[in-house]
Design an enzyme around this catalytic site. Structure first.
Site, PDB file in Angstrom:
ATOM      1  CE1 TYR A 282      -4.366   1.196   0.360  1.00  0.00           C
ATOM      2  CE2 TYR A 282      -2.868   3.166   1.347  1.00  0.00           C
ATOM      3  CZ  TYR A 282      -4.408   2.572   0.822  1.00  0.00           C
ATOM      4  OH  TYR A 282      -5.510   3.180   0.548  1.00  0.00           O
ATOM      5  CE1 TYR A 332      -5.127   4.960  -2.303  1.00  0.00           C
ATOM      6  CE2 TYR A 332      -6.412   7.148  -1.947  1.00  0.00           C
ATOM      7  CZ  TYR A 332      -5.825   6.227  -1.421  1.00  0.00           C
ATOM      8  OH  TYR A 332      -5.919   6.069  -0.094  1.00  0.00           O
TER       9      TYR A 332
END
Length: 383
Positions: A282, A332
């Site tokens: 992440y 994203y």
């Protein structure tokens, strides 16, 4: 639970600056694409799980829109990217326990055109700690994570150039990805000359804001073997705690909660960190990649920057990281696009960015800052 369930299909929309449609429509497009990828029909779905931060329609609305009138599993998880892996883990538990047979996990968001993280024109978050942010102007994620970045850099000795290598490497990966939003070359000079957003974070240290949707289909390993695509087994899933920047007992912000969670994640999969072939970490901000390399025991403590500088995290290295370009350059989707990329890699379908030795992948959610929770997956290919 180990290897008893599998991801049988993935689907996604393009990454947009302005999708022009609702998050419901985005979600439906990704879900139907994922079912088609798996060779399944809408009538096969009996479970729906999503994760959000109040910026998408609930699972019940998606179920009605798909015509799933009697869902056996229906979950809305709160926590944004922190819960991306947890959502897939919940689907695996539902399938393994017999609660459902085919569970769709998706994330849909208009994070640029509609609901911008830390943006104006929004209602205040429900977090109790928000009252402690406002007087100091500590409102947007780059401001919050700048504190984390500075803490890590002070402890480890990492420099701005070390953060820049993450951004530069992932841009080079995105240049091989036809879905990526950012495909122009990024040099260290360009990175260092980009404006500071919140010291020490520069423009290219920050993830993209995008409109998009990603979905994956989870079913039993046995059923997945008979479907259209090579299955990707879910070897382990784990959820852990995290930091609040304003209260709680954690005082070392240079280390994430993933460090505590990682041992049980590996134990559940029956492997060690050395067995990970690719890592989709992440990357809302570049320092999170360095921190997770250490916290998931993929690099020694305080040596992640040297590991990256040696070329180990790019193609040809020992551990390619964020092979799609990640949140920094692909787009994203709050972590679920990392899962989709891992599935493509483990199925051998990643095209020019394919890692030939990829058999086992680590996919992580946001490592627990601000949200106070983190999650991760270990996936295994069988091709």
């Amino acid at each position: 639970m180990r290897d008893q369930s599998a991801i049988a299909g993935v689907g996604r929309t393009p990454f947009y600056k302005n999708s022009g449609v609702s998050t419901l429509e985005l979600g439906l497009r990704a879900i139907t694409a994922a079912l088609d990828d798996a060779g399944l029909e809408l009538g096969d779905v009996d479970g729906l799980i999503t994760h959000s931060v109040g910026d998408a329609v609930p699972a019940s609305a998606v179920a009605h829109s798909l015509g799933v009138d009697d869902p056996h599993v229906l979950l809305d998880l709160v926590g944004g990217g922190s819960m991306s892996a947890a959502a897939v883990g919940a689907a695996a538990m539902a399938v393994t326990s017999g609660q459902a047979e085919v569970v769709v996990v998706w994330r849909a968001l208009n994070a640029r055109s509609e609901f911008r993280m830390g943006g104006t024109g929004r209602s205040a978050p429900t977090l109790v700690e928000f009252q402690y942010q406002v007087p100091y102007g500590l409102l947007a994620p780059p401001q919050q994570f700048a504190l984390v970045a500075r803490s890590y850099m002070a402890r480890s000795g990492a420099t701005s150039e070390d953060l820049g290598r993450i951004a530069v490497n992932q841009r080079s990966h995105a240049m091989l990805n036809p879905l990526a939003m950012m495909t122009t070359p990024l040099t260290m000079d360009k990175y260092l000359n980009s404006p500071l957003v919140s010291d020490p974070l520069r423009l290219f240290d920050c993830c993209l804001e995008t409109d998009t949707a990603v979905a994956v289909v989870v079913t039993s390993a046995a059923r997945a073997h008979d479907l259209r695509r090579s299955p990707v087994l879910i070897s382990a899933a784990s959820t852990g705690g995290g930091h609040s920047l304003y209260s709680g007992s954690r005082t070392d912000f240079s280390t994430s909660a993933a460090r505590e969670m990682a041992p049980r994640l590996y134990a559940r999969a029956g492997i060690s960190p050395e067995d990970i072939d690719i890592a989709e970490l992440y990357d809302a901000f570049t320092p999170l990649v360095l921190m997770q390399l250490e916290d998931y025991q993929l690099a020694p403590r305080d040596e992640a920057a040297a590991f990256v500088a040696a070329g180990e995290t790019t193609f040809g290295g020992s551990l390619p990281v964020n092979t799609h370009g990640g949140h920094l350059s692909e787009g994203y989707a709050h972590g679920l696009n990392h899962v989709a990329e891992a599935v493509l890699q483990l199925r051998g379908e990643a095209g020019p960015r394919q890692v030939e030795h990829a058999r086992t992948a680590l996919c992580t959610g946001q490592p627990g800052y601000v949200s106070g929770v983190t999650s991760a997956l270990i996936l295994r290919g069988v091709r």
